[in-house]
Motif scaffolding. Sequence first.
Motif, PDB file in Angstrom:
ATOM      1  N   SER A   9      29.761  35.589 -95.223  1.00 11.42           N
ATOM      2  CA  SER A   9      30.170  36.956 -94.926  1.00 11.42           C
ATOM      3  C   SER A   9      31.688  37.109 -94.863  1.00 11.42           C
ATOM      4  CB  SER A   9      29.544  37.416 -93.610  1.00 11.42           C
ATOM      5  OG  SER A   9      29.985  36.571 -92.564  1.00 11.42           O
ATOM      6  N   LYS A  10      32.424  36.003 -94.720  1.00  8.22           N
ATOM      7  CA  LYS A  10      33.873  36.083 -94.574  1.00  8.22           C
ATOM      8  C   LYS A  10      34.635  35.979 -95.883  1.00  8.22           C
ATOM      9  CE  LYS A  10      34.120  34.451 -89.862  1.00  8.22           C
ATOM     10  NZ  LYS A  10      34.665  33.465 -88.935  1.00  8.22           N
ATOM     11  N   CYS A  11      34.056  35.366 -96.901  1.00  3.15           N
ATOM     12  CA  CYS A  11      34.774  35.123 -98.159  1.00  3.15           C
ATOM     13  C   CYS A  11      34.225  35.990 -99.279  1.00  3.15           C
ATOM     14  CB  CYS A  11      34.653  33.658 -98.558  1.00  3.15           C
ATOM     15  SG  CYS A  11      35.422  32.552 -97.378  1.00  3.15           S
ATOM     16  N   LYS A  12      35.119  36.374-100.152  1.00  9.68           N
ATOM     17  CA  LYS A  12      34.731  37.123-101.352  1.00  9.68           C
ATOM     18  C   LYS A  12      35.280  36.374-102.563  1.00  9.68           C
ATOM     19  CE  LYS A  12      34.300  41.642 -99.317  1.00  9.68           C
ATOM     20  NZ  LYS A  12      34.504  43.065 -99.516  1.00  9.68           N
ATOM     21  N   PHE A  13      34.353  35.949-103.428  1.00  6.31           N
ATOM     22  CA  PHE A  13      34.722  35.217-104.630  1.00  6.31           C
ATOM     23  C   PHE A  13      34.019  35.829-105.836  1.00  6.31           C
ATOM     24  CE2 PHE A  13      34.873  31.598-101.425  1.00  6.31           C
ATOM     25  CZ  PHE A  13      36.243  31.654-101.276  1.00  6.31           C
ATOM     26  N   ASN A  14      34.408  35.384-107.011  1.00  6.70           N
ATOM     27  CA  ASN A  14      33.771  35.822-108.249  1.00  6.70           C
ATOM     28  C   ASN A  14      32.451  35.106-108.460  1.00  6.70           C
ATOM     29  OD1 ASN A  14      37.043  35.804-109.237  1.00  6.70           O
ATOM     30  ND2 ASN A  14      35.878  37.681-109.452  1.00  6.70           N
ATOM     31  N   VAL A  15      31.658  35.647-109.382  1.00  6.44           N
ATOM     32  CA  VAL A  15      30.332  35.112-109.671  1.00  6.44           C
ATOM     33  C   VAL A  15      30.168  34.953-111.177  1.00  6.44           C
ATOM     34  CG1 VAL A  15      27.843  35.533-109.500  1.00  6.44           C
ATOM     35  CG2 VAL A  15      29.363  36.250-107.639  1.00  6.44           C
ATOM     36  N   LEU A  16      29.898  33.734-111.611  1.00  3.49           N
ATOM     37  CA  LEU A  16      29.548  33.445-113.000  1.00  3.49           C
ATOM     38  C   LEU A  16      28.074  33.101-112.998  1.00  3.49           C
ATOM     39  CD1 LEU A  16      30.672  33.119-115.883  1.00  3.49           C
ATOM     40  CD2 LEU A  16      30.930  30.686-115.391  1.00  3.49           C
ATOM     41  N   LEU A  17      27.272  33.865-113.710  1.00  6.82           N
ATOM     42  CA  LEU A  17      25.818  33.682-113.674  1.00  6.82           C
ATOM     43  C   LEU A  17      25.336  32.673-114.703  1.00  6.82           C
ATOM     44  CD1 LEU A  17      24.707  37.388-113.210  1.00  6.82           C
ATOM     45  CD2 LEU A  17      24.927  35.605-111.451  1.00  6.82           C
ATOM     46  N   VAL A  18      24.197  32.076-114.402  1.00  3.61           N
ATOM     47  CA  VAL A  18      23.570  31.091-115.269  1.00  3.61           C
ATOM     48  C   VAL A  18      22.061  31.352-115.280  1.00  3.61           C
ATOM     49  CG1 VAL A  18      23.216  29.369-113.451  1.00  3.61           C
ATOM     50  CG2 VAL A  18      23.540  28.616-115.813  1.00  3.61           C
ATOM     51  N   ALA A  19      21.397  30.909-116.333  1.00  2.59           N
ATOM     52  CA  ALA A  19      19.935  30.984-116.421  1.00  2.59           C
ATOM     53  C   ALA A  19      19.432  29.690-117.032  1.00  2.59           C
ATOM     54  CB  ALA A  19      19.505  32.176-117.282  1.00  2.59           C
ATOM     55  N   SER A  20      18.317  29.204-116.531  1.00  3.76           N
ATOM     56  CA  SER A  20      17.689  28.001-117.090  1.00  3.76           C
ATOM     57  C   SER A  20      16.898  28.393-118.330  1.00  3.76           C
ATOM     58  CB  SER A  20      16.757  27.350-116.070  1.00  3.76           C
ATOM     59  OG  SER A  20      17.487  26.981-114.925  1.00  3.76           O
ATOM     60  N   THR A  21      16.881  27.511-119.314  1.00  6.22           N
ATOM     61  CA  THR A  21      16.130  27.802-120.534  1.00  6.22           C
ATOM     62  C   THR A  21      14.801  27.059-120.582  1.00  6.22           C
ATOM     63  OG1 THR A  21      17.264  26.049-121.763  1.00  6.22           O
ATOM     64  CG2 THR A  21      18.216  28.273-121.853  1.00  6.22           C
ATOM     65  N   ILE A  22      14.494  26.317-119.576  1.00  4.47           N
ATOM     66  CA  ILE A  22      13.224  25.576-119.538  1.00  4.47           C
ATOM     67  C   ILE A  22      12.212  26.366-118.764  1.00  4.47           C
ATOM     68  CG2 ILE A  22      12.066  23.495-118.776  1.00  4.47           C
ATOM     69  CD1 ILE A  22      14.601  21.980-119.193  1.00  4.47           C
ATOM     70  N   ARG A  46      29.387  34.723-120.288  1.00  7.15           N
ATOM     71  CA  ARG A  46      30.790  34.478-120.632  1.00  7.15           C
ATOM     72  C   ARG A  46      31.728  35.312-119.768  1.00  7.15           C
ATOM     73  NH1 ARG A  46      31.384  34.440-127.036  1.00  7.15           N
ATOM     74  NH2 ARG A  46      33.268  33.274-126.533  1.00  7.15           N
ATOM     75  N   CYS A  47      31.177  36.208-118.967  1.00 14.54           N
ATOM     76  CA  CYS A  47      31.975  37.078-118.103  1.00 14.54           C
ATOM     77  C   CYS A  47      31.472  36.962-116.673  1.00 14.54           C
ATOM     78  CB  CYS A  47      31.842  38.538-118.530  1.00 14.54           C
ATOM     79  SG  CYS A  47      32.275  38.870-120.238  1.00 14.54           S
ATOM     80  N   VAL A  48      32.358  37.155-115.728  1.00 11.73           N
ATOM     81  CA  VAL A  48      31.945  37.190-114.329  1.00 11.73           C
ATOM     82  C   VAL A  48      31.388  38.581-114.021  1.00 11.73           C
ATOM     83  CG1 VAL A  48      33.543  35.382-113.595  1.00 11.73           C
ATOM     84  CG2 VAL A  48      34.273  37.764-113.516  1.00 11.73           C
TER      85      VAL A  48
END
Length: 173
Positions: free
Chosen positions: A160-173, A60-62
């Motif tokens: 290497s040129k861009c910086k963005f946020n990261v929202l993580l995910v995980a598979s449940t299978i 729910r958080c980056v």
Amino acid sequence: MKIKITLMALIFQPLVFSIPANAFNKCNYGSLLGKDVRSKFKIQSEGTFKQESANLVWSRCVLGQSWDGKQCLGKALKLNLDDINRHLVRYEQQAELKWRLPTSFELENLYYSICSSHSLKHILLPNFSAKYLWTSSKSSGLTPYYLNITNGYLGLCEQSKCKFNVLLVASTI
């Protein structure tokens, strides 16, 4: 009276034409690449929610923020892709799930599932201020994609040129 109406029309006319014609249409279709993207969500403990139709658990958080039980706190990190792996290793050591960057399809699917419901976005992703999110998908030229979470558009940027946020995910299978 006629002068006031004309004056008002001149004032508001530029506002109408400054909004792109498709700016609000992106949320209104129910499928992406021929697949149904309407999802059921289940809020879980520890700052995650499950997207049941896709068998995914989302943070729910980056990266850089932490869940306090009600919202995300802290400064969201903007990272280039080279820096993300370092953070993922540390994040995985503290979690039971195998966290990763979402594919462009997974992130678009999440976007289309929640974008038409302002309240659903604030329930699942409270205090969410990221505009651009990295995906793990790459173009044929191996340039990574990012998603503009405000309008659902995918873009390309050298890692290497861009910086963005990261929202993580995980598979449940």
